[in-house]
Write a protein that holds these residues in place. Structure first.
Motif, PDB file in Angstrom:
ATOM      1  N   PRO A  28       0.812  -1.227   0.000  1.00 60.48           N
ATOM      2  CA  PRO A  28       0.000   0.000   0.000  1.00 60.48           C
ATOM      3  C   PRO A  28       0.842   1.272   0.000  1.00 60.48           C
ATOM      4  N   LEU A  29       2.016   1.245   0.660  1.00 56.53           N
ATOM      5  CA  LEU A  29       2.870   2.429   0.697  1.00 56.53           C
ATOM      6  C   LEU A  29       3.463   2.705  -0.682  1.00 56.53           C
ATOM      7  N   PHE A  30       3.839   1.657  -1.407  1.00 57.50           N
ATOM      8  CA  PHE A  30       4.306   1.825  -2.783  1.00 57.50           C
ATOM      9  C   PHE A  30       3.258   2.575  -3.601  1.00 57.50           C
ATOM     10  N   THR A  31       2.019   2.145  -3.444  1.00 55.77           N
ATOM     11  CA  THR A  31       0.925   2.724  -4.231  1.00 55.77           C
ATOM     12  C   THR A  31       0.637   4.156  -3.803  1.00 55.77           C
ATOM     13  N   SER A  32       0.567   4.400  -2.479  1.00 53.66           N
ATOM     14  CA  SER A  32       0.223   5.733  -1.963  1.00 53.66           C
ATOM     15  C   SER A  32       1.234   6.793  -2.374  1.00 53.66           C
ATOM     16  N   LEU A  33       2.500   6.418  -2.339  1.00 55.57           N
ATOM     17  CA  LEU A  33       3.557   7.383  -2.659  1.00 55.57           C
ATOM     18  C   LEU A  33       3.915   7.397  -4.140  1.00 55.57           C
ATOM     19  N   GLN A  34       3.255   6.505  -4.910  1.00 56.61           N
ATOM     20  CA  GLN A  34       3.526   6.436  -6.344  1.00 56.61           C
ATOM     21  C   GLN A  34       5.017   6.168  -6.589  1.00 56.61           C
ATOM     22  N   ASN A  42      16.566   6.455  -2.681  1.00 53.27           N
ATOM     23  CA  ASN A  42      17.240   7.354  -1.737  1.00 53.27           C
ATOM     24  C   ASN A  42      16.260   7.700  -0.635  1.00 53.27           C
ATOM     25  N   ILE A  43      16.686   7.563   0.590  1.00 50.48           N
ATOM     26  CA  ILE A  43      15.864   7.985   1.724  1.00 50.48           C
ATOM     27  C   ILE A  43      16.555   9.157   2.395  1.00 50.48           C
ATOM     28  N   LYS A  44      15.763  10.194   2.621  1.00 56.15           N
ATOM     29  CA  LYS A  44      16.309  11.419   3.203  1.00 56.15           C
ATOM     30  C   LYS A  44      15.620  11.696   4.536  1.00 56.15           C
ATOM     31  N   VAL A  45      16.418  11.891   5.583  1.00 55.36           N
ATOM     32  CA  VAL A  45      15.916  12.265   6.906  1.00 55.36           C
ATOM     33  C   VAL A  45      16.721  13.464   7.361  1.00 55.36           C
ATOM     34  N   GLY A  46      16.038  14.558   7.675  1.00 55.71           N
ATOM     35  CA  GLY A  46      16.756  15.784   7.982  1.00 55.71           C
ATOM     36  C   GLY A  46      17.519  16.231   6.745  1.00 55.71           C
ATOM     37  N   HIS A  47      18.805  16.458   6.890  1.00 63.33           N
ATOM     38  CA  HIS A  47      19.627  16.893   5.766  1.00 63.33           C
ATOM     39  C   HIS A  47      20.516  15.778   5.224  1.00 63.33           C
ATOM     40  N   PHE A  83       6.339   9.310  10.561  1.00 63.06           N
ATOM     41  CA  PHE A  83       6.869  10.437   9.796  1.00 63.06           C
ATOM     42  C   PHE A  83       5.852  10.899   8.772  1.00 63.06           C
ATOM     43  N   GLN A  84       5.976  12.163   8.367  1.00 58.95           N
ATOM     44  CA  GLN A  84       5.354  12.630   7.140  1.00 58.95           C
ATOM     45  C   GLN A  84       6.309  12.264   6.001  1.00 58.95           C
ATOM     46  N   ALA A  85       5.786  11.933   4.836  1.00 66.54           N
ATOM     47  CA  ALA A  85       6.644  11.500   3.737  1.00 66.54           C
ATOM     48  C   ALA A  85       6.167  12.049   2.406  1.00 66.54           C
ATOM     49  N   ILE A  86       7.137  12.398   1.547  1.00 62.58           N
ATOM     50  CA  ILE A  86       6.853  12.709   0.152  1.00 62.58           C
ATOM     51  C   ILE A  86       7.891  11.979  -0.698  1.00 62.58           C
ATOM     52  N   TYR A  87       7.492  11.701  -1.933  1.00 61.23           N
ATOM     53  CA  TYR A  87       8.406  11.005  -2.839  1.00 61.23           C
ATOM     54  C   TYR A  87       8.636  11.857  -4.081  1.00 61.23           C
ATOM     55  N   ARG A  88       9.910  12.031  -4.427  1.00 61.09           N
ATOM     56  CA  ARG A  88      10.290  12.789  -5.628  1.00 61.09           C
ATOM     57  C   ARG A  88      10.813  11.790  -6.659  1.00 61.09           C
ATOM     58  N   SER A  89       9.973  11.531  -7.640  1.00 57.59           N
ATOM     59  CA  SER A  89      10.286  10.465  -8.591  1.00 57.59           C
ATOM     60  C   SER A  89      11.510  10.782  -9.441  1.00 57.59           C
ATOM     61  N   GLU A  90      11.740  12.079  -9.744  1.00 56.68           N
ATOM     62  CA  GLU A  90      12.863  12.410 -10.624  1.00 56.68           C
ATOM     63  C   GLU A  90      14.214  12.131  -9.983  1.00 56.68           C
ATOM     64  N   THR A  91      14.259  12.120  -8.643  1.00 60.49           N
ATOM     65  CA  THR A  91      15.524  11.810  -7.960  1.00 60.49           C
ATOM     66  C   THR A  91      15.443  10.500  -7.176  1.00 60.49           C
ATOM     67  N   LEU A  92      14.301   9.794  -7.306  1.00 59.66           N
ATOM     68  CA  LEU A  92      14.083   8.524  -6.591  1.00 59.66           C
ATOM     69  C   LEU A  92      14.321   8.692  -5.090  1.00 59.66           C
ATOM     70  N   THR A  93      13.793   9.805  -4.540  1.00 57.66           N
ATOM     71  CA  THR A  93      14.058  10.144  -3.137  1.00 57.66           C
ATOM     72  C   THR A  93      12.771  10.147  -2.318  1.00 57.66           C
ATOM     73  N   LEU A  94      12.781   9.373  -1.256  1.00 59.38           N
ATOM     74  CA  LEU A  94      11.703   9.364  -0.283  1.00 59.38           C
ATOM     75  C   LEU A  94      12.140  10.221   0.900  1.00 59.38           C
TER      76      LEU A  94
END
Length: 458
Positions: A28-34, A42-47, A83-94
């Motif tokens: 479901p998380l794969f689907t929700s975040l597209q 890439n996973i980003k937490v803070g900086h 956490f709150q999460a967003i996914y940026r597909s162009e950089t493959l970053t969660l």
């Protein structure tokens, strides 16, 4: 450009080996975040951003499992998170966040659990609110930045080497500390790291007066105010029945002097400075008053302000504190209004000097009647929002919270008394709940965190 933002649950798992970088993600998380089906992630937490490998797994809704060694690389305690999460597909970053650091000054003793002075309970409230909505919260002192912070675990503030935050909320207690060279170097470091710090400094009463004074439609709400000189003392004291002398950089009702003109043309003096009240009583000329208070001024900037005959409550001085916060849409909103009633024989209403809080509408009804009280309270909120907007636009840095002190005279006219960039956290009775002001701060931090991420990477 906007991105879908959802809540995710992060759970630690034991690593398969010391280099384990496999992140398990629920369907479901794969689907929700597209996310798509691309395995590199890439996973980003803070900086901090780490390149990991994503794997679909049979997990609960919106859940991902991260190896403990990866959490440690993010400088996060090994525990479960929301956490709150967003996914940026162009950089493959969660992007997971927000990571919020509260900056303050407090006694440092590595052996004992820290106490954050007047905002200690508020820090616990922020931790609770951020944990519920999604994010990670910690408290730190500027001179321990990146070396030692404190996070709340099982009711105890625990030390740890904290991550670079997405955003920092400034609750330094000391004006002097904010002006020190080490603190300015710390501020420069934050700018280099592109970490937003909001409510970055205390405001000067003279600065605030001039910012509001520029807006002609607000001029009628301002008491006449001048910088302190013997000439200005004569000018305002002769024109007004009562004047207040205040430090431009003061707070909590300290070092304020009230002069009242008597029938013989001389003046009585009342002060929040105990030594003045104890040693000087009677009636004085303006020259004598200037001589009496000159040692207190110490070449610091003081202002002289017109005294307005404000409404009283049970014969006690009274004003209103309106808390204003920016929300997730970056718009100002009123989060609370309280009436502040001075202690008996005090002329300042500050809670720090024994004042008490009452419901504003109940207090206004006693002198203005029900209908007028409702009108005045609505007007008070509008005036506070307009004032907050002007101050935030006119001031340097990011402003997300202001306490606007407003007086109401006997005709129901409003007066802007003072604006505080670090208002007290003792004005609302939370009764164990997350107060509207804390919720607004969390929204603002979340907006700053994710907007900063987007702006930085575009």
């Amino acid at each position: 450009m906007s991105f879908p933002q959802i809540q995710v649950i992060v759970k630690p798992r034991k690593p398969l080996n010391k280099n384990d970088c496999l992140v398990q993600i629920s369907e479901p998380l794969f689907t929700s975040l597209q996310l798509g089906r691309k395995l590199p992630l890439n996973i980003k937490v803070g900086h901090k951003s780490l390149q990991l490998t994503a794997q679909l797994a049979d997990l609960d809704l919106n859940t991902l499992h991260i190896p403990e060694n990866i959490l440690k690389k993010f400088c996060l305690p090994v525990q479960s998170y929301k956490f709150q999460a967003i996914y940026r597909s162009e950089t493959l970053t969660l992007e997971l966040g927000p990571v919020i650091g509260l900056l303050t000054d407090f006694p440092s003793n590595r052996q004992d659990e820290p106490h954050f002075r007047s905002i200690h309970a508020f820090c616990e409230e922020l931790h609770q609110g951020i944990s519920e909505t999604g994010g990670f919260f910690y408290v730190f002192a500027y001179n321990e930045f990146l070396n030692n912070g404190f996070y709340l675990s099982n009711g105890k503030w625990c030390p740890f080497e904290h991550p670079l935050p997405d955003v920092i909320y400034n609750r330094i207690h000391s004006r002097k500390l904010e002006q020190s060279k080490p603190f300015k170097l710390f501020r420069n470091r934050l700018e280099t790291l592109s970490i937003p710090l909001f409510n970055e400094r205390f405001l000067s009463k003279w600065e605030v007066y001039n910012q509001i004074f520029q807006e002609k439609h607000l001029f009628p709400y301002l008491p006449k105010t001048k910088t302190y000189t013997i000439e200005h003392l004569h000018e305002l004291a002769l024109e007004c029945e009562t004047v207040f002398i205040k430090p431009a950089h003061g707070s909590q009702g300290r070092n304020i002097i009230k002069l009242k003109k008597e029938d013989d043309g001389r003046y009585t003096l009342q002060s929040s400075i105990a030594s003045l009240n104890d040693n000087f009583y009677g009636r004085y000329s303006l020259e004598e008053i200037h001589h009496l208070i000159k040692p207190i001024l110490h070449n610091r900037l003081f202002i002289i302000q017109q005294g307005v005959e404000l409404n009283k409550y049970e014969s006690c001085s009274m004003d209103f504190r309106v808390l204003c916060h920016k929300n997730r849409n970056n718009h100002w909103q009123v989060t609370s209004v309280v009436a502040r009633v001075a202690a008996k024989d005090e002329f300042v209403s500050n809670i720090a000097r024994g004042g008490k809080m009452l419901r504003p509408l109940n207090v206004l009804r006693t002198s203005l009647g029900h209908k007028k009280a409702i009108e005045v309270l609505a007007h008070m909120k509008e005036l506070a929002l307009e004032t907050a907007s002007i101050i935030s636009i006119s001031s340097t840095g990011i402003t997300g919270e202001l306490g606007i002190d407003i007086g109401v005279d006997q005709e129901g006219k409003l007066w802007i008394i003072e604006v505080n960039s670090k208002p007290s956290k003792n004005f609302e009775d939370g009764l164990g709940k997350i107060r509207p002001s804390a919720k607004a701060l969390i929204q603002f931090c979340t907006m700053l965190a994710f907007d900063t991420m987007i702006i930085k990477e575009d």
